[in-house]
Design an enzyme around this catalytic site. Structure first.
Site, short mmCIF file in Angstrom:
data_model
loop_
_atom_site.label_atom_id
_atom_site.label_comp_id
_atom_site.label_asym_id
_atom_site.label_seq_id
_atom_site.Cartn_x
_atom_site.Cartn_y
_atom_site.Cartn_z
CG ASP A 487 -2.22 -0.48 1.09
OD1 ASP A 487 -2.73 -0.38 -0.02
OD2 ASP A 487 -2.80 -0.99 2.07
C1 GLC Z 1 -1.69 -3.63 5.39
C2 GLC Z 1 -2.89 -3.67 4.50
C3 GLC Z 1 -2.70 -4.61 3.34
C4 GLC Z 1 -1.42 -4.30 2.65
C5 GLC Z 1 -0.24 -4.29 3.60
C6 GLC Z 1 1.04 -3.86 2.97
O1 GLC Z 1 -1.55 -4.81 6.05
O2 GLC Z 1 -4.03 -4.07 5.21
O3 GLC Z 1 -3.76 -4.51 2.44
O4 GLC Z 1 -1.21 -5.26 1.65
O5 GLC Z 1 -0.53 -3.38 4.65
O6 GLC Z 1 1.07 -2.52 2.65
C1 GLC Z 2 -0.76 2.70 5.72
C2 GLC Z 2 -0.12 1.49 6.34
C3 GLC Z 2 -0.35 0.26 5.53
C4 GLC Z 2 -1.82 0.17 5.29
C5 GLC Z 2 -2.33 1.44 4.63
C6 GLC Z 2 -3.80 1.39 4.30
O1 GLC Z 2 -0.18 2.95 4.50
O2 GLC Z 2 1.25 1.65 6.46
O3 GLC Z 2 0.13 -0.85 6.20
O4 GLC Z 2 -2.06 -0.92 4.49
O5 GLC Z 2 -2.09 2.50 5.47
O6 GLC Z 2 -4.60 2.01 5.23
#
Ligand code: GLC
Ligand code: GLC
Length: 815
Positions: A487
């Site tokens: 993300d």
């Molecule tokens: C969080 C989010 C997931 C994403 C991950 C890596 O765990 O819930 O959707 O893949 O972060 O960024």
């Molecule tokens: C932030 C977090 C990630 C999560 C994303 C979505 O980027 O670091 O882990 O998946 O938020 O809310």
């Protein structure tokens, strides 16, 4: 250092000192009514949606952060001393304290001055309420005159509003009190047809429903004025902050015990039956009273608890294993499966790291959660798939999240995370492999919930696949969109404005930045889709998918290989990300795990090299970090990933979710030792002995462990709601133990450590119980020969037995 111990027999973790490094929590409830409960009885409850139907209040950024909860106070009326049997909120030094977190319940007990008090908290199956079964015993030589006070604080339903809109909230709180039962009915006079109640099995000596009256001015929950003085104020809340508190008096002879039940529940009334009498504003309590009466009877509460226990026996009985490693056994048999239920229920919405007012259910997350859940309750997995697919967009893309109460896609976050659609294919494939229920593919489902747009689920999968084909970049790799699995790799964001969301801000038109990760995911999902098509008799489709997959694989080998590992992406300038050429972020873990997992690089030596690079550059004693070197400064063109200080989260933290991809990759190369070693590094039970470093609960995975660049290397954060749960469960059960569900039967292909003489497992699969014994011949290899019910079979796939067969015995020999 430890703060407790595992009681595997009872499937509990027993915490023996209340001041754990962080609140160590558990979840109550399994379908609609949920609660979070910490080891000191902190936490809150809600009905279905943690934001919109919050029952009890949670105060954000509180200290400690589990503060506010399901509190009890005991007062010795002779000495006037009072304490809390769960330690909080009075923090009186208890002579003995224990908290047993179990499967869907928590028992907190303590001794203080000869008075033993234990509370069992749980939510009965199929009910929208929680029971606190409180038992108090006098171990003194003399009689004891005691007062017991209960205390909860109601939330005014919408938790976000509740914590911000004070100009309104301080004037809307309303309650009713009848026969000692406290009814919380804020907004019931207008558009709500639900209320909550808090009842007690004893005759009450008094009650309080106004927080100010109960606590007294300038006092906190550690010394409520009502408790200190030994009598309730009988306050009736009008506005301000409604609470629920009962006061009961208990006299106990030496050795005498008493049980008191408290029931906190949620009740809906049909709109036309809201009031009683109908032309009044008085809550119609008919339904609620029946339920309350049922559960205030100890025998019924006990029976409900017993049902809950049997329910978990059944859920956990689907897969049971006995290996030489206690941590593997404990996680597979108990805690990892249990955590998979929590992630299935909550997605990423409500924990002490997820506020319950932010995220809905993630499309990507919920599909992955199925990997660890589908074997337990396939029917709920099925429904989840249908709900998810109905939010899919006509383009084949997906809303990144949907709201559990409305089951609608969430417009605030929107779509454009270009990996999202493929996880639906993987979720459905996991479901098909587990159940063999091919009818799901014929379910007619809309796009974006729009009536009239219905198509069979199979067509949704096809659109998922095509979504990527229609969105390829300059190298023929998939365009990344807002982000892929990571993300925080936001290659189209270019944000220089504080506070902007990296996930929803897009400043580039997105026609250049590409993701090697999505390419690998496309290969993985495409292969599954081809298998699905084949079994539906769609040979032409299947070969079309496979030819697209083959093209993509060639592209990955051509533009996605960096020389010693797989590249991660191309940025908006067409420059490599995750390459030797970069000054920082030279190698990323995701593609090293996912490419071999998808079958890429297995025969040409690339996977071997990639995993060797992981070992050399990314593996630490606490797990595998996400990338190296960590980004030391903010890179406008990379986005949120470089916003984190080095070693945290996606910037070179140990993001546990992707460790199992490497574990699976190792098994695909036959490296059982490496696979199990990586598995053990992040296995919470194996880390229990360093609880002072790890700090989070030793019984569930955390999303992140601080990486080697962080000053707190080894410290976990964000426990419970993480894809780590499903993926680790999948990696250990299906790839290390190698008991793998497949479309046409169960496959047995263990890749275990060389030192293991074997293991035993019992797997219930499609109504048949497979008793499996795996034994090593002298050799250290992974070659499997199978005997099924005493007869040798070819290959490693056990064909489905004829109807009526309930048990199959499997003997696997490894050499
Ligand atoms: C969080 C989010 C997931 C994403 C991950 C890596 O765990 O819930 O959707 O893949 O972060 O960024
Ligand atoms: C932030 C977090 C990630 C999560 C994303 C979505 O980027 O670091 O882990 O998946 O938020 O809310």
């Amino acid at each position: 250092m430890k703060y407790g111990y595992f009681d595997d027999q009872n499937r509990e973790y027993v915490i023996t000192q209340p001041d754990t490094p962080l609140p160590w929590i558990n979840y109550l409830g399994s379908e609609a009514y949920f609660g979070l409960i910490s080891n000191t009885a902190g936490g809150y409850s809600f009905y279905r949606d943690a934001r919109l139907r919050r029952i009890t209040r949670y105060r954000y950024n509180n200290v400690p952060y589990d503060f506010g909860g399901r509190y009890l106070y005991i007062r010795d009326n002779a000495s006037q001393e009072f304490w809390s049997p769960s330690w909080q909120p009075t923090q009186r030094k208890l002579e003995r304290y224990s908290c047993r977190h179990g499967m869907g319940y928590t028992i907190i007990g303590s001794d203080y001055q000869g008075i033993e008090a234990t509370t069992r908290y749980f939510v009965p199956l199929d009910e929208n309420l929680e029971i606190w079964q409180f038992t108090i015993t006098n171990h003194r030589q003399r009689a004891a005159e005691l007062s017991v006070f209960s205390a909860i604080e109601f939330c005014l339903w919408d938790a976000l509003d509740d914590s911000s809109n004070f100009q309104r909230n301080f004037s809307i709180g309303e309650v009713e009190i009848e026969d000692g039962v406290i009814y919380h009915k804020t907004e019931y006079r207008e558009r709500r047809d639900h209320f909550s109640y808090f009842a007690c099995s004893e005759k009450v000596a008094g009650f309080d429903t106004a927080r100010d009256a109960f606590l007294g001015p300038y006092r906190g929950w550690d010394q409520p004025a009502a408790v200190e003085s030994g009598s309730s104020r009988n306050s009736v809340a009008h506005g301000w902050a409604p609470v629920g508190s009962h006061h009961i008096r208990i006299s106990l002879d030496p050795g005498e015990s008493r049980q008191v039940l408290f029931v906190l529940g949620y009740q809906e009334n049909p709109p036309e039956e809201k009031f009683d009498p109908p032309d009044s504003l008085v809550v119609n309590k008919k339904r609620a009273k029946q339920t309350i009466a049922r559960y205030l009877a100890p025998a019924n509460a006990d029976a409900a608890f017993e049902r809950l226990r049997l329910h978990w026996n059944e859920l956990l009985g689907v897969f049971e294993v006995s290996t030489p490693d206690v941590h593997t056994n404990r996680m597979v048999n108990i805690w990892n499966a249990y955590q998979c239920m929590a992630t299935f229920n909550m997605s990423r919405s409500a924990s002490f790291y997820e506020s319950g007012i932010g995220r809905g259910l993630g499309f990507r997350d919920s599909n992955q959660d199925l990997l660890g859940f589908v074997h337990m309750v396939p029917s709920r997995a099925r429904q989840r798939i249908l709900d998810l697919a109905a939010t899919q967009l006509p383009t084949g893309g997906a809303y990144h999240q949907y709201q559990p109460l409305t089951k609608r896609g969430n417009n605030d976050i929107g779509s454009g995370f270009n990996d999202d659609p493929h996880w639906l294919i993987l979720g459905v494939s996991a479901y098909l492999k587990e159940t063999g229920d091919w009818t799901i593919l014929d379910e007619l489902l809309p796009y974006d919930n729009r009536p009239g747009s219905e198509e069979p689920l199979y067509q949704h999968l096809e659109r998922s696949f095509r979504y990527t084909i229609g969105r390829l970049g300059p190298h023929g790799l998939p365009l990344i969109g807002r982000a892929d699995w990571n993300d925080c790799l936001n290659l189209n964001c270019f944000s220089d404005t504080p506070g902007q969301s990296f996930q929803t801000t897009t400043n580039k038109d997105g026609k250049v930045a590409e993701s090697v990760f999505i390419a690998a995911l496309f290969v993985l999902a495409g292969r599954e889709l081809a298998q699905i098509a084949c079994r539906r008799g769609l040979a032409a489709e299947a070969s079309h998918y496979l030819s697209e997959v083959a093209k993509m694989e060639t592209t990955i080998l051509k533009h996605g290989w960096d020389g010693r590992w797989f590249l991660r992406a191309y940025d908006d300038f067409g420059r490599k990300v995750g390459s030797e050429e970069n000054a920082e972020g030279k190698i990323f873990v995701e593609t090293q795990g996912l490419c071999p997992l998808a079958g890429i690089g297995l025969t040409d030596g690339l996977a071997v090299q990639a995993l060797e690079s992981v070992r050399r550059l990314l593996a630490t004693e606490h797990g595998i970090v996400l990338q190296q070197p960590a980004y030391s400064k903010y890179y406008l063109e990379l986005g949120e990933i470089s916003s984190y200080p080095p070693g945290y989260k996606e910037n070179a933290g140990i993001f546990c979710h992707n460790n199992p991809w490497v574990i699976i990759a190792e098994t695909r190369l036959g490296n059982g030792d490496a696979a199990h070693d990586y598995y053990s590094r992040i296995n919470p039970s194996a880390r229990e002995k360093i609880s002072e470093v790890h700090r989070c609960e030793p019984y569930v995975y955390a999303q992140m462990i601080a990486g080697r660049d962080a000053p707190s290397h080894g410290e976990a954060k964000n426990s419970w709601l993480t894809g780590t749960a499903a993926w680790n469960y999948h990696a250990v059960t299906q790839w290390i133990l190698g008991i793998r569900t497949d479309y046409d039967g169960l496959r047995i292909e263990p890749v275990i450590p060389k030192s293991w003489p074997g293991f035993r497992a019992c797997r219930k699969f499609r109504g048949v119980c497979y008793e499996i014994e795996v034994q090593r011949a002298e050799e250290p290899g992974n070659l499997v020969s199978l005997e099924v019910d005493g007869r040798a079979i070819e290959g490693n796939l056990i064909p489905l037995p004829p109807a009526g067969v309930k048990t199959v015995t499997v003997k696997a020999t490894l050499r």
